[in-house]
Scaffold this motif. Structure first.
Motif, PDB file in Angstrom:
ATOM      1  N   UNK A  41       0.866  -1.172   0.000  1.00 24.08           N
ATOM      2  CA  UNK A  41       0.000   0.000   0.000  1.00 24.08           C
ATOM      3  C   UNK A  41       0.905   1.225   0.000  1.00 24.08           C
ATOM      4  N   UNK A  42       0.748   2.063  -1.008  1.00 30.32           N
ATOM      5  CA  UNK A  42       1.672   3.181  -1.186  1.00 30.32           C
ATOM      6  C   UNK A  42       0.985   4.502  -0.838  1.00 30.32           C
ATOM      7  N   UNK A  43       1.760   5.476  -0.366  1.00 30.80           N
ATOM      8  CA  UNK A  43       1.161   6.773  -0.001  1.00 30.80           C
ATOM      9  C   UNK A  43       0.703   7.547  -1.229  1.00 30.80           C
ATOM     10  N   UNK A  44      -0.315   8.343  -1.049  1.00 28.77           N
ATOM     11  CA  UNK A  44      -0.870   9.107  -2.172  1.00 28.77           C
ATOM     12  C   UNK A  44       0.081  10.193  -2.651  1.00 28.77           C
ATOM     13  N   UNK A  45       1.096  10.523  -1.843  1.00 27.03           N
ATOM     14  CA  UNK A  45       2.050  11.578  -2.217  1.00 27.03           C
ATOM     15  C   UNK A  45       3.082  11.105  -3.232  1.00 27.03           C
ATOM     16  N   UNK A  46       3.126   9.829  -3.510  1.00 22.67           N
ATOM     17  CA  UNK A  46       4.162   9.251  -4.359  1.00 22.67           C
ATOM     18  C   UNK A  46       4.104   9.828  -5.772  1.00 22.67           C
ATOM     19  N   UNK A  47       5.297  10.267  -6.272  1.00 22.97           N
ATOM     20  CA  UNK A  47       5.399  10.816  -7.625  1.00 22.97           C
ATOM     21  C   UNK A  47       6.192   9.907  -8.557  1.00 22.97           C
ATOM     22  N   UNK A  48       7.149   9.177  -7.989  1.00 24.55           N
ATOM     23  CA  UNK A  48       7.987   8.297  -8.801  1.00 24.55           C
ATOM     24  C   UNK A  48       8.058   6.937  -8.128  1.00 24.55           C
ATOM     25  N   UNK A  49       7.843   5.906  -8.923  1.00 21.67           N
ATOM     26  CA  UNK A  49       7.867   4.551  -8.386  1.00 21.67           C
ATOM     27  C   UNK A  49       8.623   3.635  -9.344  1.00 21.67           C
ATOM     28  N   UNK A  50       9.602   2.914  -8.808  1.00 21.35           N
ATOM     29  CA  UNK A  50      10.352   1.915  -9.578  1.00 21.35           C
ATOM     30  C   UNK A  50      10.226   0.578  -8.873  1.00 21.35           C
ATOM     31  N   UNK A  51       9.779  -0.424  -9.597  1.00 22.85           N
ATOM     32  CA  UNK A  51       9.663  -1.773  -9.056  1.00 22.85           C
ATOM     33  C   UNK A  51      10.530  -2.718  -9.882  1.00 22.85           C
ATOM     34  N   UNK A  52      11.338  -3.509  -9.178  1.00 25.03           N
ATOM     35  CA  UNK A  52      12.174  -4.521  -9.825  1.00 25.03           C
ATOM     36  C   UNK A  52      11.926  -5.831  -9.099  1.00 25.03           C
ATOM     37  N   UNK A  53      11.407  -6.827  -9.813  1.00 26.12           N
ATOM     38  CA  UNK A  53      11.153  -8.122  -9.186  1.00 26.12           C
ATOM     39  C   UNK A  53       9.920  -8.092  -8.297  1.00 26.12           C
ATOM     40  N   UNK A  54       9.567  -9.264  -7.805  1.00 33.21           N
ATOM     41  CA  UNK A  54       8.446  -9.375  -6.863  1.00 33.21           C
ATOM     42  C   UNK A  54       7.158  -9.879  -7.453  1.00 33.21           C
ATOM     43  N   UNK A  55       7.017  -9.865  -8.786  1.00 34.60           N
ATOM     44  CA  UNK A  55       5.871 -10.461  -9.477  1.00 34.60           C
ATOM     45  C   UNK A  55       4.521  -9.954  -8.965  1.00 34.60           C
ATOM     46  N   UNK A  56       4.342  -8.651  -9.029  1.00 31.08           N
ATOM     47  CA  UNK A  56       3.050  -8.066  -8.680  1.00 31.08           C
ATOM     48  C   UNK A  56       2.080  -8.304  -9.833  1.00 31.08           C
ATOM     49  N   UNK A  57       0.929  -8.918  -9.596  1.00 31.32           N
ATOM     50  CA  UNK A  57      -0.020  -9.176 -10.690  1.00 31.32           C
ATOM     51  C   UNK A  57      -0.431  -7.880 -11.393  1.00 31.32           C
ATOM     52  N   UNK A  58      -0.654  -8.004 -12.703  1.00 32.16           N
ATOM     53  CA  UNK A  58      -1.021  -6.824 -13.494  1.00 32.16           C
ATOM     54  C   UNK A  58      -2.286  -6.152 -12.980  1.00 32.16           C
ATOM     55  N   UNK A  59      -3.235  -6.963 -12.496  1.00 34.13           N
ATOM     56  CA  UNK A  59      -4.463  -6.352 -11.989  1.00 34.13           C
ATOM     57  C   UNK A  59      -4.189  -5.486 -10.757  1.00 34.13           C
ATOM     58  N   UNK A  60      -3.143  -5.830  -9.988  1.00 37.43           N
ATOM     59  CA  UNK A  60      -2.780  -5.001  -8.839  1.00 37.43           C
ATOM     60  C   UNK A  60      -2.045  -3.732  -9.289  1.00 37.43           C
ATOM     61  N   UNK A  61      -1.320  -3.838 -10.387  1.00 40.79           N
ATOM     62  CA  UNK A  61      -0.713  -2.625 -10.949  1.00 40.79           C
ATOM     63  C   UNK A  61      -1.813  -1.620 -11.281  1.00 40.79           C
ATOM     64  N   UNK A  62      -2.867  -2.121 -11.913  1.00 44.94           N
ATOM     65  CA  UNK A  62      -3.979  -1.250 -12.281  1.00 44.94           C
ATOM     66  C   UNK A  62      -4.740  -0.752 -11.062  1.00 44.94           C
ATOM     67  N   UNK A  63      -4.988  -1.656 -10.122  1.00 52.13           N
ATOM     68  CA  UNK A  63      -5.825  -1.311  -8.963  1.00 52.13           C
ATOM     69  C   UNK A  63      -5.076  -0.478  -7.932  1.00 52.13           C
ATOM     70  N   UNK A  64      -3.870  -0.875  -7.566  1.00 57.50           N
ATOM     71  CA  UNK A  64      -3.146  -0.223  -6.471  1.00 57.50           C
ATOM     72  C   UNK A  64      -2.352   0.979  -6.964  1.00 57.50           C
ATOM     73  N   UNK A  65      -1.542   0.744  -8.006  1.00 56.27           N
ATOM     74  CA  UNK A  65      -0.662   1.811  -8.483  1.00 56.27           C
ATOM     75  C   UNK A  65      -1.432   2.796  -9.353  1.00 56.27           C
ATOM     76  N   UNK A  66      -2.371   2.280 -10.149  1.00 56.66           N
ATOM     77  CA  UNK A  66      -3.159   3.158 -11.023  1.00 56.66           C
ATOM     78  C   UNK A  66      -3.997   4.160 -10.265  1.00 56.66           C
TER      79      UNK A  66
END
Length: 893
Positions: A725-750
């Motif tokens: 769960x990431x803070x709403x203030x986040x402007x830049x995010x880099x993820x390497x590894x960890x296999x986050x499902x694409x639907x979570x990319x859309x739901x959480x990060x989007x």
């Protein structure tokens, strides 16, 4: 008549200066041009009204002789001693004095003459001397300015009927005046405008002087403007306005230094809807847009090597044909001028006076800076002179770095802060780092600092100094005893009472105690060792510098931090190579920045830590920060270029590290409320996980100041176990590894409302299909995807409404880019690697489709490297203006 003869001779002397004009600074050339015009005016006065001139005979004779003596004596000294050994300061001062005398006597003469309009000082013609700063070939065509000339002409002759300001911006000597003069004298422009006026504003500005120049250039002096009216500013403004009213005019304001100039004269330029234009040249970017913020500035670019060589040939050889044996060395000489037209012209003038044989040219090739430096100094010094006081130390500090070094903006800012150059304003909501970023932008806008790359959010990532600006910077810094740059292996004897010292060398060198034996400077605040190969294990000399604030010494052989360092109580900035940080670090209670590089990164490529792949680190390594790190309240930045574990804070009542903004890279950190409490204001965070253990990354949402987050996951780390769960203030995010499902990319990060940049690398995502939804990624501008298994991407233009840059690398199974991507109105760049032919063709097809709809703003770049160019949108190469995307081609890299 002695006065007539003296003036006639002076007219010839000032005209025939052309054979040595390259030896004079721009300031000197302007003054000589003014003297020439004064001499012509006074000579004409003597010719037409000899009966009225008797009272001026002696003064005119003596003044003409004085001026001629000054010019010819300096020319003789040049030929006798050579340019390298002569300072032009006294010469310029003498020219200034004699020019002022001419101005006074010319004013008196104008009071004596009858009222007429045919005899006046022409600011338009006299200003032509200023254009000598640019390089022009024998046929009058400016080298390397063809595209610039066409661009300015297009703007001047554009369809818009309203009055427009066309600003030309660039550093001193880059050819702003030449470009303006070339356009001003163009036959199309002459035909287009009913009236043209040229004003050289320069640094010696006065409102009356500018208005008199306008009146004079429009030939209003005499019958239309009386002597009394010449002293009345309101009357002058009215006269100018009425004379321009109803006519299509072009007004050039050359060399503007202050916004006050525009404030004073704006009222005299009527806007009659007839396509009138005002062309303005300046070194200050903010000033260029001051008259009209919607009018884009035309930024002057440095010449490339080919243009520099063409210009040099054109100035040295009348037929532009260079003997083959001189071509290689000639190209080296041209290249040494750093793309600055004025520097090329100056060195060409020097070459014209020596034998055209390889040995002579080889000698000059080794001394380009000493030859042109003194001439350029007067020109470039004006930019420094007009710097605000708070910017001067920031600029001078940049002399500490290596020549041609790509200076990290974040590092530079941390050094400024540690030096105490910035003072936080009461009530200011900005951090010191944010204020420093504005300082750096100001230096860029004044064309003293070159941006070599920008971050995806547009902020400066790296910068540099033009070689000749750096020379000026070093000289000013030395003259003002601000800092000392030592570039040789043996310290000279006169290093005393310095405040900042930098040891630099183009080759790696080994430091020895002898380097400090000749330095007596207990007041030293800064010591930087650049390109250092070896550093003494026990640097006892540090005990002499108890007031030291900044210490950097990256070397290959350091294993631990020398104990002497911990005696430096006032230390604010420490950058060393080591593999162990002892608990004694807490002695440095004033430390703001701690940068630690592992020794393995120093050789063979010095400062190559940014190429260090965290996936290569040893998972069994037990590098750890000491527990005492929590007792250092002044810490702002902890930069660990190899993952360290961070001990959990003690249970006692230690105050939080409220100033800590950067923490990177920390390994296997398990989050809890106590850690969150201790770093409440962290803005940049780098995490590395090499374990499958639950790390409670859902708590990251409580870091309500966090703007930049990098998470590298290896060896069993899985996002599905972390419930992120990431803070709403986040402007830049880099993820390497960890296999986050694409639907979570859309739901959480989007759903992150402020996210501007997203980089997905390695196995950061899991699945073959990514489908975005409406309302997601509302502010995302930069998207990088390096996901091997991605096969299908389903998206619409409304799903990424503000995307500017899309980078797709290492996506071999993705066959096409969604059509909706090309329909995003803000999209400027698509970058793909050349290995995926299908993606390349898909990107090209999107570009062609957009062009068929009239959208030529989309650029496609095909890279031949796996390295991600992180600054695709904002890169500006050294010695080159930031390139505009060529809508008519696909760029191959």
């Amino acid at each position: 008549m002695a006065a007539y003869a003296a003036l006639a001779s002076l007219v010839q002397t000032t005209v025939n200066r052309n054979h040595s004009k390259s030896h004079f600074s721009t300031y000197a050339k302007e003054k000589i041009g003014s003297i020439h015009e004064y001499a012509v005016f006074l000579l004409t006065f003597l010719e037409y009204y000899p009966e009225r001139a008797s009272r001026w005979e002696g003064k005119l004779r003596d003044l003409a002789h004085e001026a001629e003596d000054i010019i010819e004596e300096f020319t003789w000294r040049l030929s006798f001693y050579g340019r390298v050994k002569i300072s032009s300061f006294k010469f310029e001062e003498e020219l200034r004095n004699v020019t002022e005398k001419f101005g006074l006597i010319a004013g008196d003469v104008m009071d004596e003459r009858p009222a007429y309009s045919s005899l006046s000082l022409s600011s338009s013609s006299s200003s032509s001397s200023a254009s000598s700063r640019v390089a022009v070939t024998g046929n009058g065509v400016a080298i390397g300015l063809k595209e610039d000339v066409m661009a300015i002409k297009d703007r001047l002759c554009g369809l818009s009927s309203k009055l427009e300001v066309v600003p030309i911006v660039g550093m001193g000597g880059i050819g702003k005046t030449t470009l303006a003069r070339t356009v001003y004298d163009d036959s199309v422009i002459m035909y287009r405008f009913d009236i043209r006026v040229w004003l050289t504003i320069s640094q010696d500005y006065s409102e009356q002087k500018v208005l008199l120049g306008l009146v004079d250039s429009m030939k209003l002096i005499g019958e239309h403007v009386s002597t009394i009216e010449m002293n009345d500013i309101s009357t002058l403004k009215e006269k100018v306005y009425k004379n321009l009213k109803g006519r299509r005019y072009l007004a050039v304001m050359d060399d503007v230094w202050s916004t006050k100039v525009w404030d004073d004269v704006r009222i005299v330029f009527p806007d009659d809807g007839n396509g009138s234009r005002i062309m303005l040249t300046t070194r200050v970017a903010d000033l260029a847009v001051y008259p009209d913020s919607s009018s884009a500035s035309h930024e002057m670019r440095f010449m490339n090597d080919s243009q520099s060589w063409d210009l040099l040939k054109g100035k040295v050889f009348e037929d532009r044909n260079c003997p083959p044996e001189l071509e290689d060395v000639g190209k080296r000489i041209a290249r040494s001028c750093g793309g600055l037209p004025l520097a090329v012209v100056l060195v060409a003038g020097f070459l014209s006076g020596v034998d055209k044989i390889p040995s002579s040219w080889e000698e000059i090739s080794k001394n380009v800076n000493p030859i042109v430096g003194p001439e350029l100094e007067g020109i470039l010094s004006l930019s420094y002179t007009y710097l605000s006081h708070h910017l001067r130390p920031c600029f001078l500090f940049m002399a500490m770095f290596l020549e041609d070094e790509n200076i990290s903006a974040s590092k530079l800012i941390r050094l400024w802060l540690a030096s105490g150059f910035l003072k936080h304003q009461n009530g200011c909501s900005k951090s010191l780092e944010e204020e420093a970023e504005e300082y750096l932008e100001d230096l860029v806008k004044r064309n003293l600092v070159i941006v070599t790359s920008r971050k995806s959010d547009g902020k400066i990532k790296c910068c540099s100094l033009h070689d000749m600006v750096r020379d000026l910077c070093i000289k000013k810094a030395h003259d003002e005893r601000f800092l000392c740059v030592l570039s040789d292996s043996v310290v000279r004897q006169d290093v005393t009472n310095e405040r900042h010292i930098s040891f630099i060398n183009e080759q790696h060198f080994t430091f020895g105690q002898s380097h400090m034996n000749n330095i007596w400077a207990p007041t030293i605040r800064t010591i930087l060792y650049l390109n250092l190969l070896n550093f003494p294990y026990a640097p006892s000399f540090l005990r002499c510098y108890k007031l030291l604030r900044i210490f950097e010494a990256m070397s290959e052989n350091s294993i631990s931090i020398p104990s002497e360092v911990f005696e430096l109580f006032h230390l604010r900035y420490l950058a060393l190579t080591c593999s162990f940080i002892p608990s004694a670090i807490c002695n440095l209670m004033n430390l703001q920045t701690l940068t630690i590089l592992p020794t393995s990164l120093i050789a063979p490529t010095f400062y190559s830590w940014k190429r260090y792949w965290l996936s290569d680190c040893d998972p069994s390594s037990h590098l750890s920060l000491p527990l005492e790190i929590w007792r250092m309240p002044q810490l702002r930045h902890i930069l660990l270029c190899q993952p360290y574990t961070l001990p959990h804070p003690p249970n006692d009542s230690n105050p939080p590290l409220e100033n800590l903004h950067t923490l990177s890279y920390i390994k296997n950190l398990v989050w809890n409320e106590n850690i969150l409490k201790m770093i409440p204001n962290v803005k940049r965070l780098g995490l590395v996980y090499m374990t499958s253990t639950e790390s409670h990354l859902n708590l990251l949402k409580h870091l309500d100041q966090l703007e930049k987050l990098k998470v590298h996951g290896y060896r069993g780390f899985s996002w599905q176990r972390q419930n992120p769960n990431f803070p709403s203030t986040l402007k830049k995010l880099t993820l390497v590894g960890g296999k986050l499902p694409w639907e979570d990319i859309t739901r959480i990060i989007g759903s992150l409302p402020n996210l501007q940049m997203l980089k997905l690398r390695g196995h950061a995502c899991w699945g073959e299909t990514w489908e975005t939804v409406d309302g997601g990624f509302p502010n995302l501008e930069y998207l990088l995807i390096e996901i091997f298994k991605l096969q299908h991407w389903i998206t619409e233009r409304s799903h990424l409404p503000r995307l500017k840059c899309l980078v797709l690398h290492s996506c071999p199974m993705l066959r096409e880019i969604p059509e909706g991507i090309g329909q995003i109105s803000t999209l400027e760049l698509i970058e793909v690697d050349h290995h995926n032919i299908s993606l390349v063709e898909s990107a090209k097809q999107i570009k062609e489709d957009q062009e068929s709809y009239g959208n030529y703003g989309l650029h496609v770049c095909v890279t031949h490297s796996h390295e991600i160019r992180r600054n695709s949108l904002h890169t500006s190469r050294k010695r080159a203006r930031p390139s505009q995307y060529d809508a008519g081609s696909v760029e191959e890299r």
